[in-house]
Structures are given as C-alpha cells and as structure tokens.
Write a protein that holds these residues in place. Structure first.
Motif, PDB file in Angstrom:
ATOM      1  N   GLY A 264       0.840  -1.183   0.000  1.00  0.00           N
ATOM      2  CA  GLY A 264       0.000   0.000   0.000  1.00  0.00           C
ATOM      3  C   GLY A 264       0.876   1.233   0.000  1.00  0.00           C
ATOM      4  O   GLY A 264       1.925   1.278  -0.653  1.00  0.00           O
ATOM      5  N   GLY A 282      -2.323  -1.160   2.889  1.00  0.00           N
ATOM      6  CA  GLY A 282      -3.251  -0.035   2.812  1.00  0.00           C
ATOM      7  C   GLY A 282      -2.546   1.281   3.071  1.00  0.00           C
ATOM      8  O   GLY A 282      -1.415   1.502   2.649  1.00  0.00           O
ATOM      9  N   GLU A 283      -3.218   2.168   3.794  1.00  0.00           N
ATOM     10  CA  GLU A 283      -2.678   3.488   4.123  1.00  0.00           C
ATOM     11  C   GLU A 283      -2.138   3.459   5.548  1.00  0.00           C
ATOM     12  O   GLU A 283      -2.909   3.321   6.506  1.00  0.00           O
ATOM     13  CB  GLU A 283      -3.759   4.558   3.990  1.00  0.00           C
ATOM     14  CG  GLU A 283      -4.316   4.707   2.579  1.00  0.00           C
ATOM     15  CD  GLU A 283      -3.331   5.406   1.651  1.00  0.00           C
ATOM     16  OE1 GLU A 283      -2.604   6.297   2.117  1.00  0.00           O
ATOM     17  OE2 GLU A 283      -3.304   5.048   0.455  1.00  0.00           O
ATOM     18  N   ARG A 299      -2.058  -2.225   9.189  1.00  0.00           N
ATOM     19  CA  ARG A 299      -2.997  -2.183   8.073  1.00  0.00           C
ATOM     20  C   ARG A 299      -3.945  -0.995   8.254  1.00  0.00           C
ATOM     21  O   ARG A 299      -4.709  -0.944   9.218  1.00  0.00           O
ATOM     22  CB  ARG A 299      -3.779  -3.496   8.018  1.00  0.00           C
ATOM     23  CG  ARG A 299      -4.741  -3.636   6.865  1.00  0.00           C
ATOM     24  CD  ARG A 299      -5.444  -4.996   6.925  1.00  0.00           C
ATOM     25  NE  ARG A 299      -4.500  -6.107   6.839  1.00  0.00           N
ATOM     26  CZ  ARG A 299      -4.539  -7.170   7.637  1.00  0.00           C
ATOM     27  NH1 ARG A 299      -5.445  -7.262   8.591  1.00  0.00           N
ATOM     28  NH2 ARG A 299      -3.662  -8.142   7.476  1.00  0.00           N
ATOM     29  N   ASP A 300      -3.877  -0.026   7.336  1.00  0.00           N
ATOM     30  CA  ASP A 300      -4.795   1.127   7.364  1.00  0.00           C
ATOM     31  C   ASP A 300      -4.863   1.736   8.758  1.00  0.00           C
ATOM     32  O   ASP A 300      -5.916   1.780   9.390  1.00  0.00           O
ATOM     33  CB  ASP A 300      -6.193   0.712   6.901  1.00  0.00           C
ATOM     34  CG  ASP A 300      -6.238   0.347   5.432  1.00  0.00           C
ATOM     35  OD1 ASP A 300      -5.656   1.100   4.635  1.00  0.00           O
ATOM     36  OD2 ASP A 300      -6.834  -0.687   5.079  1.00  0.00           O
ATOM     37  N   CYS A 301      -3.731   2.238   9.242  1.00  0.00           N
ATOM     38  CA  CYS A 301      -3.691   2.759  10.604  1.00  0.00           C
ATOM     39  C   CYS A 301      -2.793   3.991  10.694  1.00  0.00           C
ATOM     40  O   CYS A 301      -1.989   4.256   9.797  1.00  0.00           O
ATOM     41  CB  CYS A 301      -3.215   1.682  11.574  1.00  0.00           C
ATOM     42  SG  CYS A 301      -1.546   1.069  11.228  1.00  0.00           S
ATOM     43  N   GLU A 316      -4.962  -2.793  12.903  1.00  0.00           N
ATOM     44  CA  GLU A 316      -5.783  -2.701  11.690  1.00  0.00           C
ATOM     45  C   GLU A 316      -6.897  -1.679  11.880  1.00  0.00           C
ATOM     46  O   GLU A 316      -7.711  -1.797  12.802  1.00  0.00           O
ATOM     47  CB  GLU A 316      -6.400  -4.061  11.360  1.00  0.00           C
ATOM     48  CG  GLU A 316      -7.311  -4.030  10.142  1.00  0.00           C
ATOM     49  CD  GLU A 316      -7.941  -5.374   9.852  1.00  0.00           C
ATOM     50  OE1 GLU A 316      -8.569  -5.505   8.782  1.00  0.00           O
ATOM     51  OE2 GLU A 316      -7.817  -6.292  10.676  1.00  0.00           O
ATOM     52  N   GLY A 317      -6.925  -0.662  11.018  1.00  0.00           N
ATOM     53  CA  GLY A 317      -8.002   0.324  11.058  1.00  0.00           C
ATOM     54  C   GLY A 317      -8.076   1.065  12.374  1.00  0.00           C
ATOM     55  O   GLY A 317      -9.149   1.487  12.794  1.00  0.00           O
TER      56      GLY A 317
END
Length: 465
Positions: A264, A282-283, A299-301, A316-317
């Motif tokens: 990502g 992810g981001e 992951r996306d964090c 994550e998130g």
C-alpha cells in the motif's frame, strides 16, 4: 486542443505457465492484482478512454477489478496481440492516440508511460524498447544503417544473427487510431505461432513513411512481464526493494531492507525504526521516532510519534496516539483508539473502543465497544461481554477506574470515576464513582473432600512413627 488519448490494456491471456485456476492478471503483487497495478498507472495519465481486453476468466477479472471508467472488451478467440487490440478499436474515435499496455506487465512507471504517450502523433508511432543482457524470449528491434527502427522480429521467427540483438520489444507502443484501424485488418498470421502480431504495424508504419520514436524505461524491471510464479516472485522482491529505498530516503531505518513488505502506501516521520518481517498494508502513517518490532502487521492505521509497537502485534483500522506502547502479541481491530502514553500489552485485543490516556490493559484481555477514561487500569483476564447473540452493547469506564483481574463486564454497563471491581467479579450493574463492586460467591473450604489414597495413609503412618 490536445489529441484524445485512449489506453488499451491487453488482459485476455490464460497464463497457463502459472499453473493456476485464476486468470494470470488477477494474481497479486504487493497485495494488489497485476491488472490493478497497470490500471492505477494508466489512470494517472488521465486518458479519455480506458479499454481492457479480456478473454480467459473474463467474469473473474471483471469481478475483481473495480472501476466505472473501464470499457470491457471480450476477445473470444486468443489470436494474438494484433487481434486483441482490434477488438477494442470500434470504441475508439479515429482522431485518438492509442497507447497499448499489458495486464501482466505491472510495474511500468508513470514517467515512462508519459514519455511514451507524448511522442504519439498523427504521423508518428511511439515504441518502448529496452536493452537486456539476456534477451531470450523477446522480440528483437530491427534497425537500418542509420539506426532507424524498421521492424520487430519475434524470437521464434528470428534468424541466428537477429537473435544476437540485445534491444528488445517491451510490447508497449502507441499509434494513431486511424492508422491502427487500417493496419490491423491487414495483418497476417503467417508466422511460427499462427497469430496476428501487433508488432507487425511497425513495418507497416515504416513502409508508409511514418516516424517511429523510441523511448526506454529507467529500469528494465519496469517492463518485465509475469509468465510464471518465479517471475512474479522476482518482481515482488524488486518492488519491495524500491519501497524500502523510499522509506529509508524518508527518514526510516530498516533492520534489513530485504525483509519488509509494503502492500500500500506508507508515510513515515523522522527516525522511525522498523525491525525485520514487518508488513504494512493499505494506508499507514507513522510519526516521528516510532519503533516497529519484528513481525508486526500494520494495516490502514495511524501511529503517533514516540510509539513503540512490540513484536508480532497487529494494528488494523486503528489509531495509536503519541507515546503509547503496544504488544507484544497485541491486536488492535478497526475503530480502536489508544490514547497518549497508554499501554496495550501481550495477548490483548481491542475492538471499536477508545483507551484513555495513561490507561493500561497489560495482559490477556478483550475490550470491545468500550469508552475508557484516562488512567484506567485493566487487570489480567478481563473481558467486556459486549455481544448478547443479537446486538452489541457498550461499556463506559470513567477516569481512574481499577478493574481487578479476571473481571467480566456485562454490557451495557457504566463504571464511575475511580470505582474498583474485585478480582473474579462479574459486573452487570452500574457502579457509582469511587464504589467497590464485588460480585462473586463467598469462598467455602470443605475438609476431606478428596478421598485419601494409599500414599496418604503411608505418609500418615510414617508421621506417627
């Protein structure tokens, strides 16, 4: 007014050498399909049309490739690259420039494609070539005594002398649509593979006196195609090496640049330290002086400055604020918020909850659907019972709450500021500020509950002697 640009991506091949039930173009590289990489770069050129030619596994390719801007084209028979491009031409105006890309050539840079697109004109073709030390398998670029390109010969059709040429065709080319609409129906399949080669248009262009402008990529790996799993693995490592170089250039130290995986986009502050085998998807945003331990998955964090994430934790998130310590072996699930200087320790899972500043959840606990104040202490083995089998319910903990070990908090429930629960309690009613809540049966010790054994009798006799 600029001439319209239409991009055609060829993605109809079966990829039999992958030995897979999946179409080749949806195999993953760095967490995204090969085709997704190509389309992301293509969209960066802001084309007026984006056409993807599919054949084998067409439904699977469509299902796994989102994008309302894609015009899908079916190639019902795989008769070569020239035939594939011809299937897309009815949807392209004659006045357009056409750039042809390949769904299994995933890592061509935006800069390389921009240079190629820039030379396409009404009287000029653009051709992307590369010089390789081992050109085996590629079509060779033929030039005349002046160095002008005269054609491309595929390896199976090349003479021994032509096989010595190191400049090869990448497959990526651009041409005016009006020329392609005239040339492609005239192609011949009289060759070793009995296919209609798109590359034959180079000789046709030469015959008609059109210019052929050649450009090359900055790195040969940009134009490497994927035909088998070994090539996919090689490209994965090259891509990850480029990601590692960018992280280090941005201020991160990597314990081993060969043992990190970026799937990502990662943004880092200064003096970030990342240990081996970290995976980022992810981001991901890392603040200054963040320390990421071995085997961590992000992951996306968002991770604030001065945070330490210890070994084998998963975030994550979630968001982690400045100075917090996570792990080892902790899991932060989506919508978790860990406040400033808080601690989430080993084998702790946080889900859809906010952990207040300076709070501690150090051992073997589950916290879900919870709002936690500052300076809260959660004892080992504590769980929030947030799900009744039908609905989720919320737990609220005020500032300074102390939860004894092995406590079950049965939501919905609220514990006031500085309240305390006794270890081993099941709390299913609200607790006021500064109250102690104990919810467990009184201990009873019953003598002689366990029958004596022969060993007990022998021990007793020895004591009497």
């Amino acid at each position: 007014m600029a001439t319209p640009l239409h991009i055609v991506v060829l993605a109809a091949g079966q990829g039999s050498r992958m030995k897979s039930s999946l179409p080749k173009v949806i195999h993953a590289l760095a967490g995204r399909s090969l085709l997704n990489h190509v389309l992301t770069t293509a969209r960066g050129l802001q084309p007026d049309g984006l056409h993807v030619v599919i054949g084998h596994g067409a439904d699977q390719v469509r299902e796994q490739t989102p994008g309302s801007d894609i015009q899908w084209v079916i190639q019902r028979e795989q008769l070569g690259t020239g035939h594939a491009v011809a299937q897309a031409l009815p949807g392209i105006p004659e006045t357009a420039r056409v750039l042809v890309l390949y769904g299994d050539v995933p890592l061509t840079s935006p800069e390389t494609l921009s240079r190629l697109a820039a030379v396409i004109a009404r009287d000029c073709l653009g051709l992307l070539t590369v010089n390789l030390s081992d050109p085996a398998g590629y079509g060779r670029i033929l030039r005349d005594s002046r160095g002008d390109v005269t054609g491309i010969v595929e390896q199976k059709d090349a003479t021994p002398e032509q096989l010595q040429i190191s400049e090869v065709n990448t497959g990526l080319l651009g041409a005016p649509a009006e020329k392609l609409k005239r040339w492609l129906p005239a192609l011949s399949s009289n060759n070793a593979q009995a296919e209609y080669y798109l590359t034959d248009v180079i000789a046709l262009a030469r015959t008609e006196g059109l210019g052929i402008q050649v450009s090359q990529p900055d790195e040969p790996e940009e134009v490497q195609g994927v035909n088998n799993r070994a090539q996919l693995a090689q490209l994965e490592r090259w891509f990850q090496h480029q990601q590692a170089l960018m992280l280090m250039a941005g201020g991160a130290s990597l314990a081993d640049p060969a043992r990190i995986d970026i799937r990502g986009r990662v943004e880092t502050g200064h003096d970030v330290v990342i240990d081996v085998n970290a995976v980022m998807e992810g981001e991901v945003v890392l603040g200054d002086r963040v320390h990421i331990g071995p085997g961590v998955v992000l992951r996306d964090c968002r991770v604030g400055s001065d945070v330490r994430v210890d070994a084998y934790s998963l975030i994550e998130g979630a968001r982690v604020d400045q100075g917090a310590v996570i792990g080892p072996f902790a899991r932060l699930r989506p919508d978790a918020l860990v406040g400033r200087n808080a601690r989430v320790g080993n084998f702790v899972e946080i889900k859809k909850s906010s952990i207040g500043a300076e709070s501690k959840v150090n051992h073997l606990s589950y916290v879900g659907d919870t709002t936690m104040g500052e300076a809260v202490n959660i004892g080992a083995g504590t769980i929030t019972c947030n799900y009744d089998g039908t609905s989720k319910h919320h737990t609220t903990l005020g500032h300074g709450v102390f939860i004894g070990s092995n406590t079950s908090l049965v939501a919905p429930v609220t514990l006031g500021a500085r309240s305390v629960t006794g270890a081993g309690s099941t709390i299913n009613r609200n607790v006021a500020d500064r109250e102690l809540a104990v919810a467990r049966s009184r201990q009873r010790n019953i003598p002689d509950w366990v029958a004596e054994t022969d060993d007990d009798q022998d021990s007793k006799k020895k004591g009497e002697d």
